[in-house]
Design a protein around this motif. Sequence first.
Motif, PDB file in Angstrom:
ATOM      1  N   GLN A  94     -80.616   9.672  13.743  1.00 38.67           N
ATOM      2  CA  GLN A  94     -79.451   9.773  12.866  1.00 38.67           C
ATOM      3  C   GLN A  94     -79.710   9.053  11.544  1.00 38.67           C
ATOM      4  O   GLN A  94     -79.283   9.506  10.482  1.00 38.67           O
ATOM      5  CB  GLN A  94     -78.220   9.192  13.576  1.00 38.67           C
ATOM      6  CG  GLN A  94     -76.886   9.699  13.043  1.00 38.67           C
ATOM      7  CD  GLN A  94     -76.378   8.874  11.877  1.00 38.67           C
ATOM      8  OE1 GLN A  94     -76.894   7.812  11.567  1.00 38.67           O
ATOM      9  NE2 GLN A  94     -75.340   9.392  11.212  1.00 38.67           N
ATOM     10  N   ARG A  95     -80.428   7.943  11.613  1.00 36.43           N
ATOM     11  CA  ARG A  95     -80.699   7.178  10.390  1.00 36.43           C
ATOM     12  C   ARG A  95     -81.800   7.815   9.547  1.00 36.43           C
ATOM     13  O   ARG A  95     -81.721   7.821   8.318  1.00 36.43           O
ATOM     14  CB  ARG A  95     -81.121   5.746  10.765  1.00 36.43           C
ATOM     15  CG  ARG A  95     -79.994   4.896  11.329  1.00 36.43           C
ATOM     16  CD  ARG A  95     -80.490   3.503  11.677  1.00 36.43           C
ATOM     17  NE  ARG A  95     -79.413   2.644  12.134  1.00 36.43           N
ATOM     18  CZ  ARG A  95     -79.588   1.390  12.549  1.00 36.43           C
ATOM     19  NH1 ARG A  95     -80.809   0.868  12.560  1.00 36.43           N
ATOM     20  NH2 ARG A  95     -78.552   0.673  12.952  1.00 36.43           N
ATOM     21  N   ARG A  98     -81.049  12.392   9.230  1.00 39.13           N
ATOM     22  CA  ARG A  98     -79.686  12.925   9.168  1.00 39.13           C
ATOM     23  C   ARG A  98     -79.575  14.135   8.245  1.00 39.13           C
ATOM     24  O   ARG A  98     -78.996  15.159   8.622  1.00 39.13           O
ATOM     25  CB  ARG A  98     -78.692  11.841   8.727  1.00 39.13           C
ATOM     26  CG  ARG A  98     -77.259  12.345   8.759  1.00 39.13           C
ATOM     27  CD  ARG A  98     -76.241  11.297   8.397  1.00 39.13           C
ATOM     28  NE  ARG A  98     -74.905  11.848   8.509  1.00 39.13           N
ATOM     29  CZ  ARG A  98     -73.789  11.205   8.195  1.00 39.13           C
ATOM     30  NH1 ARG A  98     -73.854   9.950   7.766  1.00 39.13           N
ATOM     31  NH2 ARG A  98     -72.617  11.788   8.302  1.00 39.13           N
ATOM     32  N   PHE A 219     -74.452  13.970  13.015  1.00 39.39           N
ATOM     33  CA  PHE A 219     -75.295  14.115  11.831  1.00 39.39           C
ATOM     34  C   PHE A 219     -74.520  14.664  10.632  1.00 39.39           C
ATOM     35  O   PHE A 219     -74.584  14.096   9.551  1.00 39.39           O
ATOM     36  CB  PHE A 219     -76.485  15.020  12.160  1.00 39.39           C
ATOM     37  CG  PHE A 219     -77.418  14.410  13.163  1.00 39.39           C
ATOM     38  CD1 PHE A 219     -78.548  13.721  12.749  1.00 39.39           C
ATOM     39  CD2 PHE A 219     -77.158  14.494  14.520  1.00 39.39           C
ATOM     40  CE1 PHE A 219     -79.407  13.135  13.659  1.00 39.39           C
ATOM     41  CE2 PHE A 219     -78.008  13.914  15.449  1.00 39.39           C
ATOM     42  CZ  PHE A 219     -79.132  13.220  15.020  1.00 39.39           C
ATOM     43  N   ASP A 233     -70.248  18.628  15.387  1.00 38.69           N
ATOM     44  CA  ASP A 233     -71.455  19.148  14.730  1.00 38.69           C
ATOM     45  C   ASP A 233     -71.935  20.441  15.373  1.00 38.69           C
ATOM     46  O   ASP A 233     -72.163  21.458  14.709  1.00 38.69           O
ATOM     47  CB  ASP A 233     -72.590  18.122  14.833  1.00 38.69           C
ATOM     48  CG  ASP A 233     -72.509  17.026  13.791  1.00 38.69           C
ATOM     49  OD1 ASP A 233     -71.535  17.004  13.022  1.00 38.69           O
ATOM     50  OD2 ASP A 233     -73.432  16.189  13.757  1.00 38.69           O
TER      51      ASP A 233
END
Length: 278
Positions: A94-95, A98, A219, A233
């Motif tokens: 996710q970091r 993304r 995300f 999502d």
Amino acid sequence: MGSTRYIMSMGEVSRKDNSLCFRSNGKNVYLPIENTKELYCLNEVSINSKLLDFLSSNHVVVHFFNYYGGYSGTFYPRDQYQSGKLLIKQVLAQREKRMPVAKAIVQGIGINIAEVLYHYFKHGKSEVKGTIDWLRKDFLIKVEKAETITELMAHEGEAWIQFYGTFRHFLPEEFLINKRVKRPPDNPMNAVISFGNTLLYTKTISAIYRTHLDQRISFLHEPAERRFSLSLDISEVFKPVIVYRTIFDLINNRRLQVEKHFEKKVNYCLLNEEGRSF
């Protein structure tokens, strides 16, 4: 994998030996637990803690809706698929990834909208050709060039607006909308879209529950405390081909009718019990 059970009427659900018992209007309906993976309570239903323990031990997910068809929440059995290693990897993804993942989601939305419209183009609705061309070229270029999540969300919103604008070419007048209104829906089309989107969202919750993924780490949508944003999502991509295509077929085949399947109040419109059963 088991079956999905839908409860449409008001009543009470309880455990009876190794089965689920739904009691309504003095009658009992029995549902075998061993062949049930999720339960949709699409009306006001009474339950007790004994039933919840029974459902949890059998890994049955339960989605609750109120009398008006609004989504209330999900009973999520104790997590049997926990994985600390995957949780760490999901957070890192996710970091670090993304934007690429979020772009793929928005691109998928546009591609699927174009596919739905292409069905009508093939059947003589040439008016939708311009929107299809825009979705397959200009829209995808905009998405690829986006630098922030805010930009992506704006492009996604533009795709939906373009989509709504094509409805007049293949739907009857009573199902046209000027804009998407959700809480509460203000006309038959908004009502059926809201209901269909909620069903897909809860289906996605059930599917993710049976993986090692964490529902809260998303995300495209911002991770939130009060909703399963990863489900938002994933379900978003499939809305055009599952929710909207189903709605269009029901309307154009006259299975869903304004005069029979909706309750219109002063400032909102909802599907009635018969309408939800489709």
